[in-house]
Design an enzyme around this catalytic site. Structure first.
Site, PDB file in Angstrom:
ATOM      1  N   SER A  94       0.849  -1.202   0.000  1.00 31.48           N
ATOM      2  CA  SER A  94       0.000   0.000   0.000  1.00 31.48           C
ATOM      3  C   SER A  94       0.879   1.245   0.000  1.00 31.48           C
ATOM      4  O   SER A  94       1.948   1.258   0.637  1.00 31.48           O
ATOM      5  CB  SER A  94      -0.879   0.022   1.253  1.00 31.48           C
ATOM      6  OG  SER A  94      -1.486   1.288   1.413  1.00 31.48           O
ATOM      7  N   TYR A 146      -2.183  -1.361  10.274  1.00 33.10           N
ATOM      8  CA  TYR A 146      -2.353  -1.606   8.829  1.00 33.10           C
ATOM      9  C   TYR A 146      -1.090  -1.192   8.064  1.00 33.10           C
ATOM     10  O   TYR A 146      -0.562  -1.951   7.244  1.00 33.10           O
ATOM     11  CB  TYR A 146      -3.581  -0.854   8.305  1.00 33.10           C
ATOM     12  CG  TYR A 146      -3.763  -1.012   6.806  1.00 33.10           C
ATOM     13  CD1 TYR A 146      -4.309  -2.173   6.269  1.00 33.10           C
ATOM     14  CD2 TYR A 146      -3.356   0.000   5.919  1.00 33.10           C
ATOM     15  CE1 TYR A 146      -4.448  -2.339   4.893  1.00 33.10           C
ATOM     16  CE2 TYR A 146      -3.498  -0.151   4.545  1.00 33.10           C
ATOM     17  CZ  TYR A 146      -4.042  -1.328   4.043  1.00 33.10           C
ATOM     18  OH  TYR A 146      -4.176  -1.482   2.679  1.00 33.10           O
TER      19      TYR A 146
HETATM   20  N1  NAD Z   1      -8.666  -0.011  -1.988  1.00 27.56           N
HETATM   21  C1  NAD Z   1      -7.605   0.717  -1.651  1.00 27.56           C
HETATM   22  O1  NAD Z   1      -7.679   1.951  -1.553  1.00 27.56           O
HETATM   23  C2  NAD Z   1      -6.289   0.050  -1.386  1.00 27.56           C
HETATM   24  C3  NAD Z   1      -5.128   0.853  -1.341  1.00 27.56           C
HETATM   25  C4  NAD Z   1      -3.896   0.242  -1.093  1.00 27.56           C
HETATM   26  C5  NAD Z   1      -3.831  -1.119  -0.903  1.00 27.56           C
HETATM   27  N2  NAD Z   1      -4.977  -1.870  -0.925  1.00 27.56           N
HETATM   28  C6  NAD Z   1      -4.839  -3.304  -0.738  1.00 27.56           C
HETATM   29  O2  NAD Z   1      -5.417  -3.945  -1.868  1.00 27.56           O
HETATM   30  C7  NAD Z   1      -5.979  -5.194  -1.483  1.00 27.56           C
HETATM   31  C8  NAD Z   1      -7.440  -5.258  -1.860  1.00 27.56           C
HETATM   32  O3  NAD Z   1      -8.142  -4.178  -1.279  1.00 27.56           O
HETATM   33  P1  NAD Z   1      -9.707  -3.942  -1.531  1.00 27.56           P
HETATM   34  O4  NAD Z   1      -9.950  -2.498  -1.418  1.00 27.56           O
HETATM   35  O5  NAD Z   1     -10.129  -4.686  -2.730  1.00 27.56           O
HETATM   36  O6  NAD Z   1     -10.290  -4.618  -0.200  1.00 27.56           O
HETATM   37  P2  NAD Z   1     -11.301  -5.814   0.033  1.00 27.56           P
HETATM   38  O7  NAD Z   1     -11.652  -5.772   1.482  1.00 27.56           O
HETATM   39  O8  NAD Z   1     -12.392  -5.791  -0.962  1.00 27.56           O
HETATM   40  O9  NAD Z   1     -10.417  -7.092  -0.301  1.00 27.56           O
HETATM   41  C9  NAD Z   1      -9.810  -7.905   0.633  1.00 27.56           C
HETATM   42  C10 NAD Z   1     -10.269  -9.332   0.392  1.00 27.56           C
HETATM   43  O10 NAD Z   1      -9.518 -10.187   1.253  1.00 27.56           O
HETATM   44  C11 NAD Z   1     -10.397 -11.173   1.758  1.00 27.56           C
HETATM   45  N3  NAD Z   1      -9.885 -11.720   3.015  1.00 27.56           N
HETATM   46  C12 NAD Z   1      -9.880 -11.122   4.231  1.00 27.56           C
HETATM   47  N4  NAD Z   1      -9.363 -11.957   5.152  1.00 27.56           N
HETATM   48  C13 NAD Z   1      -9.004 -13.094   4.493  1.00 27.56           C
HETATM   49  C14 NAD Z   1      -8.409 -14.314   4.895  1.00 27.56           C
HETATM   50  N5  NAD Z   1      -8.071 -14.547   6.182  1.00 27.56           N
HETATM   51  N6  NAD Z   1      -8.177 -15.256   3.962  1.00 27.56           N
HETATM   52  C15 NAD Z   1      -8.521 -15.052   2.659  1.00 27.56           C
HETATM   53  N7  NAD Z   1      -9.112 -13.915   2.217  1.00 27.56           N
HETATM   54  C16 NAD Z   1      -9.337 -12.946   3.142  1.00 27.56           C
HETATM   55  C17 NAD Z   1     -11.724 -10.463   1.941  1.00 27.56           C
HETATM   56  O11 NAD Z   1     -12.818 -11.376   2.008  1.00 27.56           O
HETATM   57  C18 NAD Z   1     -11.752  -9.562   0.711  1.00 27.56           C
HETATM   58  O12 NAD Z   1     -12.411 -10.187  -0.374  1.00 27.56           O
HETATM   59  C19 NAD Z   1      -5.701  -5.331   0.019  1.00 27.56           C
HETATM   60  O13 NAD Z   1      -4.476  -6.002   0.208  1.00 27.56           O
HETATM   61  C20 NAD Z   1      -5.571  -3.888   0.461  1.00 27.56           C
HETATM   62  O14 NAD Z   1      -4.841  -3.774   1.656  1.00 27.56           O
HETATM   63  C21 NAD Z   1      -6.191  -1.318  -1.155  1.00 27.56           C
END
Ligand code: NAD
Length: 251
Positions: A145, A158
């Site tokens: 991130s 986080y």
């Molecule tokens: N959306 C943003 O702004 C952003 C920015 C930087 C980084 N990220 C990173 O990108 C990735 C996706 O983010 P997102 O916004 O799509 O979030 P999201 O919450 O939709 O995706 C996370 C997914 O991980 C799954 N998950 C959670 N715990 C789990 C476990 N123990 N085993 C297997 N699966 C599990 C959830 O069910 C979910 O589908 C994450 O790693 C997040 O930290 C997101």
């Protein structure tokens, strides 16, 4: 549909929605065979159905990335679906939208452990489970991130977990480099997903003015970098973390 022997097998964790689903769709559109894994099986099945509806090949799996037995079973099933091996692993699963924002003095130690368990131990366990199934020329793409570089306030567990992802990317790059497997990370900036929208009311405009490109990021804005890091045009690049945030910060 009979399996395409030329297609790569790509395992994406956390692919029930958000960025994970966008990654899965992007690889599928490139002709890859997808293993869509998530703790949320119903969401993973929806993603897989979407891929199949457009003529692709996909297998939905339930995995808990914090559980060694579950990650091992998922890697084995993915390899079997791939005809014996996995070509690409995208470690995307994380606790993100549900993380409580608070000053570091007030973070609940139990939540600290949960966030580290999913976001940092998870990519380690999933990579460890996938490693015996990865052939030469394979790739791991870890999702970190951009908060690691901005040091976002009131979110230390986080941010620290995602900093750890940058670190384990480097170690795995060195260890798996001997087998010609690349390991790189993407550090996305704030991107519009259901999870990120749940974090703030002004999600559509959040940070847009700080960016060089004056628009919000959609999941599809991050996909091309994952395809690049998992594809033939980045084979001499490993251990790196690419910030994809519309030019909000430069590292
Ligand atoms: N959306 C943003 O702004 C952003 C920015 C930087 C980084 N990220 C990173 O990108 C990735 C996706 O983010 P997102 O916004 O799509 O979030 P999201 O919450 O939709 O995706 C996370 C997914 O991980 C799954 N998950 C959670 N715990 C789990 C476990 N123990 N085993 C297997 N699966 C599990 C959830 O069910 C979910 O589908 C994450 O790693 C997040 O930290 C997101």
């Amino acid at each position: 549909m009979s399996p395409d022997p030329a297609a790569r097998t790509v395992l994406v964790t956390g692919a029930a929605g958000g960025l994970g689903r966008a990654f899965a769709n992007g690889f599928a559109a490139d002709g890859d065979r997808l293993v869509v894994a998530d703790i949320n099986l119903e969401g993973a099945q929806q993603t897989a159905r979407g891929i199949e509806d457009t003529g692709g090949e996909a297998l939905a799996l339930q995995v808990d990335v914090t559980d060694p037995a579950s990650t091992q079973a998922a890697a084995q099933e993915a390899a079997a679906f791939g005809g014996g091996s996995i070509d690409v692993l995208v470690n995307n699963a994380a606790i993100y939208g549900a993380v409580t924002r608070s000053p570091f003095e007030d973070i609940d130690p139990a939540e600290w452990d949960l966030v580290m368990g999913v976001n940092l131990k998870g990519p380690w366990l999933m990579s460890r489970a996938a490693s015996p199934h990865l052939d030469r020329g394979g790739a791991i793409v870890n999702i970190s991130s951009a908060t690691v570089y901005s040091g976002s306030e009131q979110w230390m567990h986080y941010v620290a977990s995602k900093g750890g992802v940058v670190a384990l990317t480097r170690v795995m790059a060195r260890e798996l480099g001997r087998r010609d497997i690349t390991v790189n990370a993407i550090a996305p900036g704030f991107t519009l997903t259901e999870s990120s929208r749940s974090l703030m009311e002004d999600a559509e405009t959040y940070g847009v003015e700080r960016g060089s490109l004056k628009r919000a990021s959609e999941p599809e804005d991050i996909v091309g970098t994952a395809l690049f890091l998992a594809g033939p045009h980045s084979r001499y690049m490993t251990g790196q973390t690419m910030v994809v945030d519309g030019g909000r910060q430069f590292i």
